[in-house]
Design a protein around this motif. Structure first.
Motif, mmCIF file in Angstrom:
data_model
loop_
_atom_site.group_PDB
_atom_site.id
_atom_site.type_symbol
_atom_site.label_atom_id
_atom_site.label_comp_id
_atom_site.label_asym_id
_atom_site.label_seq_id
_atom_site.Cartn_x
_atom_site.Cartn_y
_atom_site.Cartn_z
ATOM 1 N N LEU B 174 -56.585 13.728 23.701
ATOM 2 C CA LEU B 174 -55.470 14.573 23.290
ATOM 3 C C LEU B 174 -54.132 13.841 23.173
ATOM 4 O O LEU B 174 -53.473 13.948 22.149
ATOM 5 C CB LEU B 174 -55.376 15.802 24.197
ATOM 6 C CG LEU B 174 -56.589 16.742 24.047
ATOM 7 C CD1 LEU B 174 -56.479 17.911 25.001
ATOM 8 C CD2 LEU B 174 -56.732 17.246 22.618
ATOM 9 N N PRO B 175 -53.713 13.074 24.188
ATOM 10 C CA PRO B 175 -52.442 12.354 23.983
ATOM 11 C C PRO B 175 -52.510 11.322 22.860
ATOM 12 O O PRO B 175 -51.535 11.150 22.133
ATOM 13 C CB PRO B 175 -52.174 11.676 25.324
ATOM 14 C CG PRO B 175 -53.325 11.930 26.177
ATOM 15 C CD PRO B 175 -54.241 12.898 25.540
ATOM 16 N N ILE B 176 -53.645 10.667 22.708
ATOM 17 C CA ILE B 176 -53.752 9.674 21.632
ATOM 18 C C ILE B 176 -53.703 10.380 20.280
ATOM 19 O O ILE B 176 -53.020 9.944 19.355
ATOM 20 C CB ILE B 176 -55.039 8.824 21.779
ATOM 21 C CG1 ILE B 176 -54.950 7.961 23.029
ATOM 22 C CG2 ILE B 176 -55.241 7.940 20.550
ATOM 23 C CD1 ILE B 176 -56.164 7.107 23.285
ATOM 24 N N PHE B 177 -54.406 11.517 20.194
ATOM 25 C CA PHE B 177 -54.365 12.296 18.948
ATOM 26 C C PHE B 177 -52.926 12.680 18.613
ATOM 27 O O PHE B 177 -52.466 12.519 17.481
ATOM 28 C CB PHE B 177 -55.234 13.550 19.088
ATOM 29 C CG PHE B 177 -55.094 14.503 17.938
ATOM 30 C CD1 PHE B 177 -55.726 14.251 16.730
ATOM 31 C CD2 PHE B 177 -54.317 15.646 18.046
ATOM 32 C CE1 PHE B 177 -55.588 15.111 15.659
ATOM 33 C CE2 PHE B 177 -54.173 16.513 16.973
ATOM 34 C CZ PHE B 177 -54.805 16.242 15.790
ATOM 35 N N ALA B 178 -52.213 13.161 19.622
ATOM 36 C CA ALA B 178 -50.834 13.616 19.394
ATOM 37 C C ALA B 178 -49.982 12.487 18.838
ATOM 38 O O ALA B 178 -49.209 12.673 17.901
ATOM 39 C CB ALA B 178 -50.238 14.149 20.693
ATOM 40 N N THR B 210 -48.599 3.450 18.707
ATOM 41 C CA THR B 210 -49.361 4.509 19.372
ATOM 42 C C THR B 210 -49.625 4.171 20.833
ATOM 43 O O THR B 210 -50.236 4.956 21.547
ATOM 44 C CB THR B 210 -50.702 4.757 18.660
ATOM 45 O OG1 THR B 210 -51.379 3.514 18.503
ATOM 46 C CG2 THR B 210 -50.496 5.390 17.299
ATOM 47 N N ALA B 211 -49.137 3.008 21.284
ATOM 48 C CA ALA B 211 -49.362 2.588 22.676
ATOM 49 C C ALA B 211 -48.890 3.624 23.707
ATOM 50 O O ALA B 211 -49.573 3.822 24.710
ATOM 51 C CB ALA B 211 -48.705 1.237 22.925
ATOM 52 N N PRO B 212 -47.753 4.297 23.492
ATOM 53 C CA PRO B 212 -47.353 5.308 24.480
ATOM 54 C C PRO B 212 -48.422 6.376 24.699
ATOM 55 O O PRO B 212 -48.613 6.839 25.825
ATOM 56 C CB PRO B 212 -46.092 5.933 23.868
ATOM 57 C CG PRO B 212 -45.560 4.895 22.953
ATOM 58 C CD PRO B 212 -46.740 4.152 22.425
ATOM 59 N N GLY B 213 -49.113 6.754 23.629
ATOM 60 C CA GLY B 213 -50.185 7.742 23.745
ATOM 61 C C GLY B 213 -51.334 7.207 24.578
ATOM 62 O O GLY B 213 -51.918 7.916 25.390
#
Lengths: 402, 291
Positions: B174-178, B210-213
């Protein structure tokens, strides 16, 4: 109206031949043919949704055309990925990499091409000087103002020394003053670098000031491609006459049995009779006579050949010009521009509109072409085509779509 | 002047009424128990396993006991492996989810979330049927002749990691998708325009942005995986203890609540440390909980 002036001695870099683009059922670009020349500043102008950005994206390689052919240096680009084209893009929202410094942003393209480090450094410094951003190397995009980001975006593209630079409304987000300044800088840069610029905009003033040629698009159709002065003074279609600058358009038909002894066309419009240029007319053909407000004249007595009677509604003082609005008997509003020295007619004065025939332009709608083509098709009693005249069916079809 | 804000006026009364149930809830169910845990972590036990309220640090010294440290070590390695495998599975999954059509995206999302409407114990038990000595996988491998003897797949560390990955995968997706969904697509186009192919674009543009995700996902997976004792109970069969097992045993079997409390405080400390690192790196706390 794809009549282009003779190639001015320079070779074409990009050839777009009969290109169509569909998104599902939406016909975005319709049978477009255009050649873009070396070292020219070509603007693609049109209202939003006219397909100009799609055309640009097809050149960049982000979209593929559905039909037709696009050649760059004589080679088809059908299977060339964006990263294999010698074309760079300046994006509308700049698209700077937020996690990289200005230096890395600009060096990115060169790094991908495996240019040597010291060479990269030399060129980045050089290009930063060119866009007047010396000393910004170590900042991040978020630390820059809109105008500065814009210049970084341009620097990032031109550092790769592309053959063609595509610009997608690059000045859209800037304020008026900055935009004017950037227009001049862009034009200067283009001359200096000798790169072909393809510049997409919906701002006609921008297109007129900067371009060598302007391609006007409307609803996916290329209406005219010509130098700015031609676009303004000799608009090819009704759309252009209306879209570029201000103009008074009179919908009219040729008077029956008009005698052309005086060398003018005698026309009927709802507001009255008027004179236009003598051209090739079809029977009962609908024409538009286009006269610019600064070329529109008035007199208190009727003028030979004209019977456009109206009443002054308003005088608007705009500093460099006084705009007089006259309402004709059929309700049509006519704009007349007067220079500040002139005394405008008093409100509610009844007067007659006229113009010098040499100052007007006769234009047609682009759908006119279809109807004239269709006229040639003879149908039998069952509604089937009897004589197949050599008409380009696809062209007709594409024009019909709204 | 500072106290102006807290003055009770007729205007603040409705606000106070609205907020107070939530505040009472938080104080009653989170703040007080947490405080109690913190206090008893400095206490010792009596002979009859009751809590003796006298100050001592022996629980904290006991943390550095060799057996305790080895359990910590095991637990951390399980968690690291879990996080790594979750990233490797979740990233491509999330990437495809962003790229695909809305219908397929919904189907993928349902496929991801649907199992979580079933009890996780039941789902973990079903792994036993699959991987056990007489499970379907062993039966199949013997049937096709790859092996002669059933292999021991359950009750290993790999099995624990498998269970963890299986349980915690959505929290990584979910966070990576976001974050991939939010990524400005023109940046990818700009990268290609500047001559980068997909692999280079991925390495230099997509991955860094996208690293923060990924980091948010790692926190969401890493921290729970330290405490999910029932996964290691069911999949590891008690051979592979994690911090969660240790804590639950102190409370349920050893009746050493003060030491259990100390271990819990340690777990909280690790959590806070990781979240601190995350926020220091520019991550937003909202993105940890919101998705």
């Amino acid at each position: 109206m794809e009549k282009e002036p003779e190639p001015s001695g320079t070779n074409s870099v990009i050839e777009i031949k009969n290109v169509d683009k569909f998104y599902g059922d939406n016909h975005i670009v319709k049978n477009l043919t255009l050649s873009i020349r070396e070292r020219e500043f070509l603007s693609i102008l049109g209202p939003s949704g006219c397909g100009k950005t799609t055309l640009l994206r097809m050149l960049a390689g982000f979209e593929h055309h559905t039909k037709g052919e696009i050649l760059i240096n004589g080679e088809s680009i059908d299977d060339k990925e964006p990263f294999k084209r010698n074309i760079n893009t300046v994006f509308q929202n700049y698209a700077l990499f937020p996690h990289m410094t200005i230096y890395s942003n600009i060096a990115y393209g060169l790094k991908m091409k495996r240019v040597k480090k010291d060479e990269i450094e030399k060129r980045v410094i050089e290009v930063l000087a060119m866009v007047r951003l010396e000393g910004f190397e170590n900042r991040y995009p978020s630390q820059l103002s809109g105008g500065q980001k814009q210049r970084v975006a341009i620097a990032r593209a031109i550092v790769n020394n592309p053959q063609v630079l595509l610009l997608d409304e690059p000045l859209g987000a800037l304020d008026m003053k900055l935009r004017k300044q950037m227009q001049i800088e862009l034009k200067r840069l283009q001359r200096k670098l000798g790169i072909t610029f393809v510049y997409v905009t919906h701002d006609q003033e921008e297109a007129l000031t900067m371009s060598d040629r302007i391609a006007v698009m409307n609803r996916g159709v290329l209406e005219q491609c010509a130098p700015p002065s031609d676009i303004y003074e000799k608009p090819g279609t009704k759309f252009i006459a209306d879209f570029i600058g201000e103009s008074n358009l009179f919908e009219s038909v040729v008077e029956d049995g008009s005698d052309s002894t005086d060398g003018n066309a005698h026309l009927f419009s709802e507001g009255g009779t008027l004179l236009g240029k003598l051209e090739q007319f079809e029977e009962n053909e609908l024409l538009y006579v286009c006269v610019r407000p600064e070329k529109t004249l008035y007199s208190l007595a009727s003028v030979d050949g004209f019977s456009l009677c109206g009443i002054v509604r308003e005088n608007i003082y705009l500093g460099n010009v006084i705009k007089t609005i006259v309402v004709l008997t059929n309700g049509q509003e006519v704009k007349i521009n007067l220079s500040p020295g002139q005394v405008p007619p008093a409100i509610e004065t009844v007067l007659y509109i006229y113009w010098n025939v040499k100052d007007c332009v006769m234009v047609r709608t682009i759908s006119h072409r279809i109807f004239t083509e269709l006229e040639k098709v003879k149908l039998n009693e069952y509604g089937e085509v009897m004589e197949a005249e050599p008409i380009n069916k696809e062209e007709v079809k594409s024009q019909e779509a709204p | 002047m500072l106290f102006d804000k807290t003055k009770f006026t007729s205007k603040t009364v409705p606000l106070f009424v609205m907020v107070s149930p939530a505040t009472a809830w938080l104080v009653l169910l989170i703040a007080i128990p947490l405080l109690y845990i913190f206090v008893i972590s400095f206490c010792s036990t009596t002979e009859s396993h009751n809590i003796a309220f006298s100050f001592t640090l022996k629980n904290y010294i006991k943390l550095f006991d060799r057996t305790i440290l080895s359990i910590y070590w095991n637990s951390l390695s399980v968690s690291v492996l879990t996080a790594v495998f979750c990233v490797l599975i979740a990233y491509p999954f999330a990437y495809i989810m962003v790229k695909t059509s809305p219908l397929k995206r919904t189907l993928m999302m349902v496929g991801l979330m649907l199992p979580f409407w079933t009890n996780s114990l039941i789902r973990l038990y079903s792994w036993r049927t699959l991987l056990g000595r007489n499970g379907y996988v062993n039966d199949f491998l013997i049937y096709i002749g790859v092996i002669n003897e059933p292999i021991e797949m359950m009750f290993t560390r790999s099995a624990v990691v498998l269970g963890m990955v299986y349980t915690l995968l959505p929290f990584m997706v979910l966070p990576i998708f976001a974050v991939i969904d939010k990524l400005d697509k023109t940046l990818i186009e700009a990268s290609k325009d500047l001559g980068a192919n997909f692999i280079k674009t991925f390495c230099y543009v997509i991955l860094p942005l996208t690293a923060p995700g990924i980091f948010a996902g790692v926190i969401m997976v890493f921290i729970p995986s330290l405490g999910l004792f029932f996964v290691s109970d069911l999949m590891g069969g008690g051979n592979n203890q994690i911090i969660g097992n240790l804590i639950s045993r102190q409370f349920k079997e050893a009746f050493n609540w003060p030491f259990g409390a100390t271990l819990s405080i340690m777990l909280i400390a690790i959590t806070i440390f990781l979240v601190r690192v995350y926020t220091k790196k520019g991550g937003k706390l909202d993105e940890l909980g919101a998705v």
